[in-house]
Design a protein around this motif. Structure first.
Motif, PDB file in Angstrom:
ATOM      1  N   HIS A  16       0.848  -1.199   0.000  1.00 19.10           N
ATOM      2  CA  HIS A  16       0.000   0.000   0.000  1.00 19.10           C
ATOM      3  C   HIS A  16       0.879   1.243   0.000  1.00 19.10           C
ATOM      4  CE1 HIS A  16      -2.336   3.243   1.898  1.00 19.10           C
ATOM      5  NE2 HIS A  16      -3.390   2.670   1.393  1.00 19.10           N
ATOM      6  N   ASP A  17       1.920   1.232   0.862  1.00 17.39           N
ATOM      7  CA  ASP A  17       2.853   2.356   0.936  1.00 17.39           C
ATOM      8  C   ASP A  17       3.590   2.526  -0.384  1.00 17.39           C
ATOM      9  OD1 ASP A  17       3.785   1.291   4.258  1.00 17.39           O
ATOM     10  OD2 ASP A  17       2.224   2.685   3.620  1.00 17.39           O
ATOM     11  N   LYS A  19       2.719   1.593  -3.414  1.00 20.72           N
ATOM     12  CA  LYS A  19       1.839   2.103  -4.486  1.00 20.72           C
ATOM     13  C   LYS A  19       1.604   3.595  -4.302  1.00 20.72           C
ATOM     14  CE  LYS A  19      -0.808  -2.118  -5.155  1.00 20.72           C
ATOM     15  NZ  LYS A  19      -2.022  -2.814  -4.742  1.00 20.72           N
ATOM     16  N   GLN A  20       1.446   4.015  -3.070  1.00 22.17           N
ATOM     17  CA  GLN A  20       1.178   5.419  -2.801  1.00 22.17           C
ATOM     18  C   GLN A  20       2.380   6.278  -3.176  1.00 22.17           C
ATOM     19  OE1 GLN A  20      -0.043   6.119   1.212  1.00 22.17           O
ATOM     20  NE2 GLN A  20      -1.587   7.575   0.567  1.00 22.17           N
ATOM     21  N   ARG A  21       3.579   5.793  -2.826  1.00 19.18           N
ATOM     22  CA  ARG A  21       4.785   6.561  -3.161  1.00 19.18           C
ATOM     23  C   ARG A  21       4.968   6.646  -4.665  1.00 19.18           C
ATOM     24  NH1 ARG A  21       7.119   4.326   1.536  1.00 19.18           N
ATOM     25  NH2 ARG A  21       7.898   2.537   0.404  1.00 19.18           N
ATOM     26  N   GLU A  24       2.629   9.217  -6.044  1.00 18.05           N
ATOM     27  CA  GLU A  24       3.073  10.575  -5.721  1.00 18.05           C
ATOM     28  C   GLU A  24       4.228  10.980  -6.625  1.00 18.05           C
ATOM     29  OE1 GLU A  24       3.997  10.403  -1.581  1.00 18.05           O
ATOM     30  OE2 GLU A  24       1.884  10.251  -1.019  1.00 18.05           O
ATOM     31  N   ARG A  75      -4.854  12.993  -5.256  1.00 16.62           N
ATOM     32  CA  ARG A  75      -4.702  11.558  -5.497  1.00 16.62           C
ATOM     33  C   ARG A  75      -4.180  10.853  -4.245  1.00 16.62           C
ATOM     34  NH1 ARG A  75      -2.301   8.919 -11.020  1.00 16.62           N
ATOM     35  NH2 ARG A  75      -0.267   8.899 -10.067  1.00 16.62           N
ATOM     36  N   GLY A  76      -3.255  11.535  -3.561  1.00 19.30           N
ATOM     37  CA  GLY A  76      -2.724  10.968  -2.322  1.00 19.30           C
ATOM     38  C   GLY A  76      -3.820  10.770  -1.297  1.00 19.30           C
ATOM     39  N   ARG A  79      -6.036   7.794  -2.209  1.00 17.89           N
ATOM     40  CA  ARG A  79      -5.403   6.485  -2.006  1.00 17.89           C
ATOM     41  C   ARG A  79      -5.035   6.219  -0.543  1.00 17.89           C
ATOM     42  NH1 ARG A  79      -2.245   4.275  -6.752  1.00 17.89           N
ATOM     43  NH2 ARG A  79      -3.253   5.180  -8.563  1.00 17.89           N
ATOM     44  N   ALA A  80      -5.176   7.237   0.288  1.00 11.86           N
ATOM     45  CA  ALA A  80      -4.739   7.090   1.680  1.00 11.86           C
ATOM     46  C   ALA A  80      -5.654   6.127   2.428  1.00 11.86           C
ATOM     47  CB  ALA A  80      -4.760   8.456   2.365  1.00 11.86           C
ATOM     48  N   GLN A  84      -4.182   7.731   7.552  1.00 13.22           N
ATOM     49  CA  GLN A  84      -3.535   8.760   6.746  1.00 13.22           C
ATOM     50  C   GLN A  84      -4.511   9.873   6.392  1.00 13.22           C
ATOM     51  OE1 GLN A  84      -2.172   6.093   3.685  1.00 13.22           O
ATOM     52  NE2 GLN A  84      -0.073   6.101   4.445  1.00 13.22           N
TER      53      GLN A  84
ATOM     54  N   SER B  34      -1.614   1.043   5.334  1.00 14.58           N
ATOM     55  CA  SER B  34      -0.183   1.328   5.424  1.00 14.58           C
ATOM     56  C   SER B  34       0.409   0.658   6.663  1.00 14.58           C
ATOM     57  CB  SER B  34       0.048   2.835   5.504  1.00 14.58           C
ATOM     58  OG  SER B  34      -0.533   3.336   6.692  1.00 14.58           O
TER      59      SER B  34
END
Lengths: 145, 78
Positions: A16-17, A19-21, A24, A75-76, A79-80, A84, B34
Protein backbone atom coordinates in the motif's frame (compact mmCIF):
# COMPACT_ATOMS: atom_id res chain seq x y z
CA UNK A 1 9.17 -9.40 27.34
CA UNK A 2 6.69 -8.72 24.62
CA UNK A 3 8.12 -10.32 21.51
CA UNK A 4 5.21 -9.15 19.43
CA UNK A 5 6.20 -5.50 19.69
CA UNK A 6 9.67 -6.12 18.37
CA UNK A 7 9.98 -5.56 14.68
CA UNK A 8 12.98 -5.58 12.39
CA UNK A 9 14.91 -2.29 12.64
CA UNK A 10 13.99 -1.32 9.09
CA UNK A 11 10.84 -3.21 8.31
CA UNK A 12 9.83 -3.02 4.70
CA UNK A 13 6.93 -0.82 3.74
CA UNK A 14 3.64 -2.44 2.80
CA UNK A 15 2.64 -2.63 -0.85
CA UNK A 16 0.00 0.00 0.00
CA UNK A 17 2.85 2.36 0.94
CA UNK A 18 4.82 1.45 -2.20
CA UNK A 19 1.84 2.10 -4.49
CA UNK A 20 1.18 5.42 -2.80
CA UNK A 21 4.79 6.56 -3.16
CA UNK A 22 4.81 5.56 -6.83
CA UNK A 23 1.62 7.52 -7.47
CA UNK A 24 3.07 10.57 -5.72
CA UNK A 25 6.35 10.36 -7.68
CA UNK A 26 4.51 10.23 -11.01
CA UNK A 27 3.09 13.69 -10.46
CA UNK A 28 5.49 15.29 -8.00
CA UNK A 29 8.67 14.87 -10.06
CA UNK A 30 7.33 16.64 -13.19
CA UNK A 31 5.76 19.31 -10.96
CA UNK A 32 9.05 20.03 -9.20
CA UNK A 33 10.92 20.16 -12.53
CA UNK A 34 8.38 22.58 -14.01
CA UNK A 35 8.41 24.69 -10.85
CA UNK A 36 12.22 24.89 -10.90
CA UNK A 37 12.22 26.00 -14.55
CA UNK A 38 9.54 28.61 -13.80
CA UNK A 39 11.37 29.99 -10.79
CA UNK A 40 14.66 30.26 -12.73
CA UNK A 41 12.89 31.90 -15.70
CA UNK A 42 11.03 34.35 -13.47
CA UNK A 43 14.30 35.81 -12.17
CA UNK A 44 14.74 37.44 -15.60
CA UNK A 45 11.34 39.11 -15.50
CA UNK A 46 10.65 42.46 -13.92
CA UNK A 47 7.21 43.96 -13.35
CA UNK A 48 6.39 46.27 -16.22
CA UNK A 49 8.45 44.36 -18.79
CA UNK A 50 6.59 43.65 -22.05
CA UNK A 51 4.79 40.32 -22.11
CA UNK A 52 6.75 38.02 -24.38
CA UNK A 53 5.97 34.52 -25.59
CA UNK A 54 8.63 33.23 -23.20
CA UNK A 55 6.94 35.01 -20.27
CA UNK A 56 3.65 33.33 -21.19
CA UNK A 57 5.37 29.93 -21.38
CA UNK A 58 6.96 30.09 -17.93
CA UNK A 59 3.78 31.56 -16.42
CA UNK A 60 1.87 28.60 -17.83
CA UNK A 61 4.58 26.30 -16.42
CA UNK A 62 3.97 27.80 -12.95
CA UNK A 63 0.25 27.09 -13.24
CA UNK A 64 0.85 23.58 -14.57
CA UNK A 65 3.34 22.82 -11.79
CA UNK A 66 0.86 23.99 -9.17
CA UNK A 67 -1.92 21.95 -10.79
CA UNK A 68 0.28 18.83 -10.76
CA UNK A 69 1.12 19.33 -7.08
CA UNK A 70 -2.58 19.75 -6.25
CA UNK A 71 -3.36 16.60 -8.27
CA UNK A 72 -0.71 14.79 -6.18
CA UNK A 73 -2.40 15.93 -2.98
CA UNK A 74 -5.87 14.93 -4.19
CA UNK A 75 -4.70 11.56 -5.50
CA UNK A 76 -2.72 10.97 -2.32
CA UNK A 77 -5.81 11.62 -0.24
CA UNK A 78 -7.93 9.31 -2.41
CA UNK A 79 -5.40 6.48 -2.01
CA UNK A 80 -4.74 7.09 1.68
CA UNK A 81 -5.94 4.63 4.28
CA UNK A 82 -8.14 5.76 7.17
CA UNK A 83 -5.35 6.89 9.51
CA UNK A 84 -3.54 8.76 6.75
CA UNK A 85 -6.80 10.51 5.81
CA UNK A 86 -7.25 11.71 9.40
CA UNK A 87 -3.65 12.99 9.48
CA UNK A 88 -4.04 14.77 6.13
CA UNK A 89 -7.31 16.41 7.11
CA UNK A 90 -5.92 17.60 10.45
CA UNK A 91 -2.88 19.08 8.71
CA UNK A 92 -5.13 20.75 6.13
CA UNK A 93 -7.27 22.24 8.92
CA UNK A 94 -4.23 23.71 10.68
CA UNK A 95 -2.88 25.09 7.41
CA UNK A 96 -6.28 26.59 6.60
CA UNK A 97 -6.31 28.32 9.99
CA UNK A 98 -2.88 29.79 9.35
CA UNK A 99 -3.92 30.95 5.87
CA UNK A 100 -7.08 32.64 7.09
CA UNK A 101 -5.21 34.31 9.94
CA UNK A 102 -2.53 35.48 7.51
CA UNK A 103 -5.12 36.91 5.14
CA UNK A 104 -6.86 38.71 8.01
CA UNK A 105 -3.60 40.26 9.18
CA UNK A 106 -2.68 41.22 5.61
CA UNK A 107 -6.07 42.87 5.08
CA UNK A 108 -5.67 44.78 8.34
CA UNK A 109 -2.19 45.98 7.42
CA UNK A 110 -3.36 46.92 3.91
CA UNK A 111 -6.19 49.01 5.36
CA UNK A 112 -3.52 51.06 7.16
CA UNK A 113 -1.41 51.18 3.97
CA UNK A 114 1.32 49.09 5.59
CA UNK A 115 3.31 46.67 3.43
CA UNK A 116 3.08 45.55 -0.18
CA UNK A 117 0.08 43.32 -0.99
CA UNK A 118 2.05 41.13 -3.44
CA UNK A 119 4.78 40.49 -0.85
CA UNK A 120 2.16 39.68 1.79
CA UNK A 121 0.40 37.22 -0.52
CA UNK A 122 3.70 35.48 -1.32
CA UNK A 123 4.51 35.30 2.40
CA UNK A 124 1.09 33.89 3.31
CA UNK A 125 1.37 31.31 0.53
CA UNK A 126 4.85 30.20 1.64
CA UNK A 127 3.95 30.06 5.35
CA UNK A 128 0.75 28.11 4.60
CA UNK A 129 2.55 25.49 2.52
CA UNK A 130 5.28 25.12 5.16
CA UNK A 131 2.66 24.87 7.91
CA UNK A 132 0.86 22.17 5.96
CA UNK A 133 4.05 20.14 5.45
CA UNK A 134 5.17 20.50 9.09
CA UNK A 135 1.68 19.73 10.42
CA UNK A 136 1.49 16.59 8.26
CA UNK A 137 4.81 15.35 9.65
CA UNK A 138 3.85 16.24 13.23
CA UNK A 139 0.45 14.55 13.15
CA UNK A 140 1.98 11.49 11.46
CA UNK A 141 4.62 11.17 14.20
CA UNK A 142 2.01 11.71 16.89
CA UNK A 143 -0.18 8.96 15.45
CA UNK A 144 2.55 6.41 14.95
CA UNK A 145 5.20 6.81 17.67
CA UNK B 1 -10.19 7.25 15.70
CA UNK B 2 -6.97 8.65 17.14
CA UNK B 3 -7.90 8.01 20.73
CA UNK B 4 -7.79 10.34 23.68
CA UNK B 5 -6.51 9.22 27.07
CA UNK B 6 -10.07 8.78 28.32
CA UNK B 7 -11.06 6.27 25.66
CA UNK B 8 -8.27 3.69 25.52
CA UNK B 9 -8.69 0.35 23.87
CA UNK B 10 -6.34 -2.57 24.40
CA UNK B 11 -5.74 -4.99 21.58
CA UNK B 12 -4.13 -8.37 21.07
CA UNK B 13 -3.07 -7.57 17.53
CA UNK B 14 0.69 -7.94 18.10
CA UNK B 15 0.18 -11.36 19.65
CA UNK B 16 -2.12 -12.54 16.86
CA UNK B 17 0.27 -11.23 14.23
CA UNK B 18 3.28 -12.92 15.82
CA UNK B 19 1.44 -16.21 16.11
CA UNK B 20 1.23 -16.25 12.32
CA UNK B 21 4.84 -15.05 12.00
CA UNK B 22 3.72 -12.01 10.02
CA UNK B 23 5.58 -8.73 9.99
CA UNK B 24 3.70 -5.46 10.30
CA UNK B 25 4.20 -4.96 6.57
CA UNK B 26 2.72 -8.40 5.86
CA UNK B 27 -0.35 -7.59 7.93
CA UNK B 28 -0.64 -4.19 6.26
CA UNK B 29 -0.56 -5.86 2.83
CA UNK B 30 -3.32 -8.27 3.82
CA UNK B 31 -5.53 -5.48 5.17
CA UNK B 32 -4.62 -3.04 2.37
CA UNK B 33 -3.52 -0.33 4.78
CA UNK B 34 -0.18 1.33 5.42
CA UNK B 35 2.38 -0.10 7.82
CA UNK B 36 2.03 3.12 9.81
CA UNK B 37 -1.59 2.23 10.50
CA UNK B 38 -0.69 -1.24 11.75
CA UNK B 39 1.99 0.26 13.98
CA UNK B 40 -0.46 2.83 15.34
CA UNK B 41 -3.06 0.11 15.98
CA UNK B 42 -0.61 -2.11 17.83
CA UNK B 43 0.76 0.67 20.02
CA UNK B 44 -2.77 1.75 20.89
CA UNK B 45 -2.39 5.21 19.37
CA UNK B 46 -5.20 4.61 16.91
CA UNK B 47 -8.49 2.75 17.09
CA UNK B 48 -9.67 1.24 13.80
CA UNK B 49 -12.92 2.09 12.07
CA UNK B 50 -15.65 -0.53 12.25
CA UNK B 51 -15.05 -1.85 8.70
CA UNK B 52 -11.33 -2.24 9.42
CA UNK B 53 -12.03 -3.89 12.77
CA UNK B 54 -14.32 -6.41 11.03
CA UNK B 55 -11.66 -7.01 8.38
CA UNK B 56 -9.03 -7.69 11.05
CA UNK B 57 -11.34 -10.03 12.93
CA UNK B 58 -12.21 -11.91 9.75
CA UNK B 59 -8.52 -12.22 8.83
CA UNK B 60 -7.64 -13.82 12.15
CA UNK B 61 -10.86 -15.82 12.38
CA UNK B 62 -11.88 -14.39 15.76
CA UNK B 63 -14.49 -11.95 17.02
CA UNK B 64 -13.79 -8.22 17.29
CA UNK B 65 -14.11 -8.44 21.09
CA UNK B 66 -11.36 -11.05 21.15
CA UNK B 67 -8.99 -8.52 19.60
CA UNK B 68 -10.13 -5.12 20.91
CA UNK B 69 -11.17 -4.56 24.52
CA UNK B 70 -11.91 -1.18 26.13
CA UNK B 71 -9.63 -0.49 29.08
CA UNK B 72 -12.67 -0.02 31.35
CA UNK B 73 -13.62 -3.67 30.88
CA UNK B 74 -10.00 -4.76 31.43
CA UNK B 75 -9.88 -2.84 34.70
CA UNK B 76 -13.18 -4.29 35.91
CA UNK B 77 -12.14 -7.88 35.25
CA UNK B 78 -8.67 -7.53 36.84
Amino acid sequence: MNIAHRTAPKERASSHDAKQRQAERQLTIPAVILLSISVIASTNYRAGDPITAWAIVWSAAYVLAFALLMATVIRGHARADELQKIVQLRAAAVSFGVTISGLFIAALLHSFNIGKPSAMIHSIFTVSILTWLIATQWFTRKATK
Amino acid sequence: MVHSESNKVTNTLPVLRSSRKWSQADLADKLNVSRQTINALETGRYDPSLPLAFKIAQLFGVSIEAIFTPDEINKRSS
